[in-house]
Design an enzyme around this catalytic site. Structure first.
Site, PDB file in Angstrom:
ATOM      1  N   LYS A 181       0.889  -1.608   0.206  1.00 29.48           N
ATOM      2  CA  LYS A 181      -0.032  -0.171   0.223  1.00 29.48           C
ATOM      3  C   LYS A 181       1.221   1.246   0.381  1.00 29.48           C
ATOM      4  CE  LYS A 181      -2.026   1.992   4.202  1.00 29.48           C
ATOM      5  NZ  LYS A 181      -1.735   2.482   4.431  1.00 29.48           N
ATOM      6  N   ASN A 182       1.862   1.354   0.716  1.00 35.84           N
ATOM      7  CA  ASN A 182       2.954   2.465   1.186  1.00 35.84           C
ATOM      8  C   ASN A 182       3.438   2.706  -0.633  1.00 35.84           C
ATOM      9  OD1 ASN A 182       1.132   3.375   2.866  1.00 35.84           O
ATOM     10  ND2 ASN A 182       2.620   2.987   4.444  1.00 35.84           N
ATOM     11  N   CYS A 188      -4.689  12.745  13.161  1.00 37.34           N
ATOM     12  CA  CYS A 188      -5.622  11.519  12.737  1.00 37.34           C
ATOM     13  C   CYS A 188      -4.788  11.044  14.420  1.00 37.34           C
ATOM     14  CB  CYS A 188      -4.989  10.472  11.796  1.00 37.34           C
ATOM     15  SG  CYS A 188      -3.239  10.143  11.699  1.00 37.34           S
ATOM     16  N   ARG A 200       0.320  14.437  12.838  1.00 36.46           N
ATOM     17  CA  ARG A 200       0.785  14.404  11.468  1.00 36.46           C
ATOM     18  C   ARG A 200       0.952  15.982  10.041  1.00 36.46           C
ATOM     19  NH1 ARG A 200      -1.683   9.101   9.056  1.00 36.46           N
ATOM     20  NH2 ARG A 200       0.925   8.905   7.976  1.00 36.46           N
ATOM     21  N   ASP A 256       4.203   1.237  12.188  1.00 36.65           N
ATOM     22  CA  ASP A 256       3.356   0.107  11.752  1.00 36.65           C
ATOM     23  C   ASP A 256       3.041  -1.234  12.782  1.00 36.65           C
ATOM     24  OD1 ASP A 256       2.646   2.599   9.897  1.00 36.65           O
ATOM     25  OD2 ASP A 256       3.326   1.233   8.535  1.00 36.65           O
ATOM     26  N   ARG A 299      -8.817   0.054   4.439  1.00 41.60           N
ATOM     27  CA  ARG A 299      -7.619   0.536   3.594  1.00 41.60           C
ATOM     28  C   ARG A 299      -6.071   0.245   3.887  1.00 41.60           C
ATOM     29  NH1 ARG A 299      -6.708   6.307   7.258  1.00 41.60           N
ATOM     30  NH2 ARG A 299      -5.589   6.024   5.381  1.00 41.60           N
TER      31      ARG A 299
HETATM   32  N1  EPU Z   1       6.283  14.947  10.805  1.00 39.53           N
HETATM   33  C1  EPU Z   1       5.877  16.659  11.024  1.00 39.53           C
HETATM   34  N2  EPU Z   1       5.639  17.083   9.632  1.00 39.53           N
HETATM   35  C2  EPU Z   1       5.812  16.488   8.295  1.00 39.53           C
HETATM   36  C3  EPU Z   1       6.003  15.260   8.088  1.00 39.53           C
HETATM   37  C4  EPU Z   1       6.357  14.401   9.563  1.00 39.53           C
HETATM   38  O1  EPU Z   1       6.160  16.774  11.228  1.00 39.53           O
HETATM   39  O2  EPU Z   1       5.999  17.286   7.259  1.00 39.53           O
HETATM   40  C5  EPU Z   1       6.344  13.891  11.237  1.00 39.53           C
HETATM   41  C6  EPU Z   1       4.686  13.341  11.665  1.00 39.53           C
HETATM   42  O3  EPU Z   1       3.771  14.187  13.012  1.00 39.53           O
HETATM   43  C7  EPU Z   1       5.531  11.950  12.166  1.00 39.53           C
HETATM   44  C8  EPU Z   1       6.701  11.568  11.580  1.00 39.53           C
HETATM   45  O4  EPU Z   1       7.175  13.055  11.304  1.00 39.53           O
HETATM   46  O5  EPU Z   1       5.837  12.162  13.540  1.00 39.53           O
HETATM   47  C9  EPU Z   1       7.027  11.162  10.820  1.00 39.53           C
HETATM   48  O6  EPU Z   1       5.789  11.060   9.831  1.00 39.53           O
HETATM   49  P1  EPU Z   1       6.171  10.678   7.923  1.00 39.53           P
HETATM   50  O7  EPU Z   1       6.338  12.102   7.451  1.00 39.53           O
HETATM   51  O8  EPU Z   1       7.732   9.215   8.190  1.00 39.53           O
HETATM   52  O9  EPU Z   1       5.067   9.222   8.184  1.00 39.53           O
HETATM   53  P2  EPU Z   1       3.788   9.535   6.815  1.00 39.53           P
HETATM   54  O10 EPU Z   1       4.359   9.931   5.860  1.00 39.53           O
HETATM   55  O11 EPU Z   1       2.463  10.472   6.463  1.00 39.53           O
HETATM   56  C10 EPU Z   1       3.637   6.843   6.621  1.00 39.53           C
HETATM   57  C11 EPU Z   1       3.345   5.624   6.168  1.00 39.53           C
HETATM   58  C12 EPU Z   1       2.445   5.498   7.499  1.00 39.53           C
HETATM   59  C13 EPU Z   1       3.240   4.883   8.700  1.00 39.53           C
HETATM   60  C14 EPU Z   1       4.689   6.280   8.462  1.00 39.53           C
HETATM   61  C15 EPU Z   1       6.059   6.149   9.422  1.00 39.53           C
HETATM   62  C16 EPU Z   1       1.973   6.096   3.661  1.00 39.53           C
HETATM   63  C17 EPU Z   1       1.092   6.482   3.367  1.00 39.53           C
HETATM   64  N3  EPU Z   1       2.132   5.694   4.962  1.00 39.53           N
HETATM   65  O12 EPU Z   1       3.374   8.019   6.688  1.00 39.53           O
HETATM   66  O13 EPU Z   1       1.503   4.201   7.345  1.00 39.53           O
HETATM   67  O14 EPU Z   1       3.419   4.194   9.582  1.00 39.53           O
HETATM   68  O15 EPU Z   1       5.293   6.557   6.948  1.00 39.53           O
HETATM   69  O16 EPU Z   1       6.753   4.645   8.660  1.00 39.53           O
HETATM   70  O17 EPU Z   1       3.098   5.725   3.664  1.00 39.53           O
HETATM   71  C18 EPU Z   1       0.184   2.678   8.166  1.00 39.53           C
HETATM   72  O18 EPU Z   1      -0.214   2.045   6.762  1.00 39.53           O
HETATM   73  O19 EPU Z   1      -0.842   2.916   8.675  1.00 39.53           O
HETATM   74  C19 EPU Z   1       0.702   3.848   8.444  1.00 39.53           C
HETATM   75  C20 EPU Z   1       0.200   4.944   9.144  1.00 39.53           C
END
Ligand code: EPU
Length: 422
Positions: A22-23, A116, A121, A307, A399
């Site tokens: 998915k990711n 969320c 996030r 995750d 999802r």
């Molecule tokens: N963060 C910020 N600012 C930003 C972006 C991130 O402060 O602009 C913080 C977030 O709040 C969090 C940390 O940085 O505390 C890491 O967030 P990241 O951006 O790495 O996560 P994401 O890209 O939103 C993806 C996966 C998540 C997974 C995380 C961490 C996808 C679609 N989602 O989220 O997957 O937990 O990386 O590995 O790729 C899931 O599949 O259930 C899921 C939540």
């Protein structure tokens, strides 16, 4: 509210095939916005989040078909640079469209995702990175507006404050088309999904190197061309079934998976005393006796994946002794602990730590799934528990897990889905 009813005292046994990631597929689909030729993506899981991303592509003018695990994205006639909050709020990964869409339309307006159940996030790293690229970013009425600069600097370096997966993907994809510019992203995320995105973009003619290291270098090109690409297997789905097997004292072989993407989980499972066999393209988990408690910290890759944190907690809930989990990625990822405690677990959370005091057995109860992975954790807890567990609000699960009930039933689970009556 949609429900899953799970019968307890069930050992998962048998063989299944891993679904596509998915990711990985979500940012790959977002990147297709920048490709003005047909793109064929294979091994795509049938999931609500994938459908949401397809709806966004259709909304902005792409023609998209999805059958037999294959998504074909055709170039559309008109591209609209506007993605309403209605679609972004369903799934935060929708925000990954803003950079690619701005590159094609010259501007894009995308609803700003809110917090969320697992944390606030924010998207500040995405926006600061795009600003470092020269984009003009403004925010109004809950939308983010991005406008492309007249020209890009020859050399751009942006260091992420934290190795964010989404921001790395957003910036790497956007930079791929910044012709005349060499872009360096420092402190980049190293997740396998980043390498998959790099491989996809390079297959379409991009010049990107360094994914899976903290420094990614992109030499912008004028155009990307169509290609056929197959996404990697979903390591979190595989990890979920491995943990479900161990929690239920079962024996399961997962085909079509990548053990090299799950090294931190596999070493923890070995430390716990679980049976693990690694094959060329399969993983086999089996129960070989009582498990030992462990200390785990969730970290960006190659650390233990956040995750899988709720899911391993469901396993440790019945491991004799005290296990400790530290969550270092999201500030609110213990929302499911009260639900596990309703099932008889003894888990205490204090800020980013959970102390898990193993009990002999959980007992089925009515609980609520706060998010995708917590939902999976509650299902696994329910399979191992005494009696019946009713899990409410399970649409989250669809999802992230393809044919979830079907795969579990193949492994012997007795699980029934009751859709929302509305
Ligand atoms: N963060 C910020 N600012 C930003 C972006 C991130 O402060 O602009 C913080 C977030 O709040 C969090 C940390 O940085 O505390 C890491 O967030 P990241 O951006 O790495 O996560 P994401 O890209 O939103 C993806 C996966 C998540 C997974 C995380 C961490 C996808 C679609 N989602 O989220 O997957 O937990 O990386 O590995 O790729 C899931 O599949 O259930 C899921 C939540």
């Amino acid at each position: 509210m949609s429900q899953l009813v799970v019968m307890g005292n069930t050992s998962l046994k048998g063989e299944i095939k891993a679904s596509g990631s998915k990711n990985s597929v979500l940012p790959i689909l977002a990147a297709t916005v920048m490709i003005e030729e047909p793109v064929v993506i294979k091994n795509v899981p049938e999931l609500r989040d994938v459908q949401t991303m397809i709806s966004i592509l259709q909304q902005i003018g792409k023609t998209v078909s999805f059958e037999n695990e294959t998504v074909t994205v055709m170039p559309g006639e008109i591209l609209v640079g506007n993605v309403p909050y209605e679609l972004v709020k369903k799934m935060r990964a929708s925000f990954n469209i803003i950079g690619p869409l701005t590159m094609i339309c010259g501007w894009a307006k995308v609803g700003k995702p809110g917090g969320c159940n697992i944390g606030q996030r924010p998207v500040d790293f995405h926006l600061k990175g795009l600003e470092a690229f020269g984009f003009r970013i403004t925010e109004e009425h809950g939308d983010v507006m991005a406008v492309i600069p007249n020209s890009f600097e020859k050399e751009i370096v942006y260091a992420l404050p934290f190795p964010s997966v989404g921001a790395t993907e957003q910036l790497m994809t956007t930079a791929a088309l910044m012709e005349g510019s060499t872009i360096t992203i420092e402190n980049a995320a190293r997740e396998p999904e980043i390498s998959d995105l790099q491989n996809f973009l390079n297959a379409c003619g991009a010049q990107i190197a360094g994914a899976s290291t903290p420094t990614i270098k992109i030499t912008g090109v004028r155009n990307l061309h169509g290609s056929e690409y197959s996404v990697i297997p979903d390591r979190i789905e595989t990890g979920t079934y491995l943990l479900g097997t161990i929690a239920t004292k079962g024996d399961v072989k997962i085909h079509g998976t990548r053990s090299d993407h799950l090294i931190s989980l596999l070493s923890i499972l070995e430390e716990m005393g679980a049976g693990i066999e690694k094959g060329q393209d399969y993983l086999h988990a089996f129960w070989k006796g009582p498990l030992k408690p462990v200390r785990i910290s969730s970290e960006p890759y190659p650390g233990f994946p956040t995750d899988l944190q709720p899911i391993i907690t469901a396993v440790l809930a019945t491991v004799e002794g005290t296990s400790v989990i530290e969550e270092n990625v999201f500030e609110n990822r213990f929302g499911y602990v009260d639900e596990l405690n309703r099932m008889g677990a003894r888990i205490k959370v204090s800020s980013s730590h959970a102390n898990i005091c193993g009990v002999d057995k959980l007992s089925g109860a009515e609980v609520v799934a706060p998010d995708i992975r917590a939902g999976a954790a509650l299902v696994i807890a329910g399979l191992a528990a005494d009696g019946e567990t009713i899990i409410n609000n399970v649409t989250h699960l669809f999802r992230g897990y393809e044919r979830f009930q079907e795969k579990l039933r193949t492994l012997g689970a007795k699980i029934t889905f009751y859709p929302d009556e509305e």
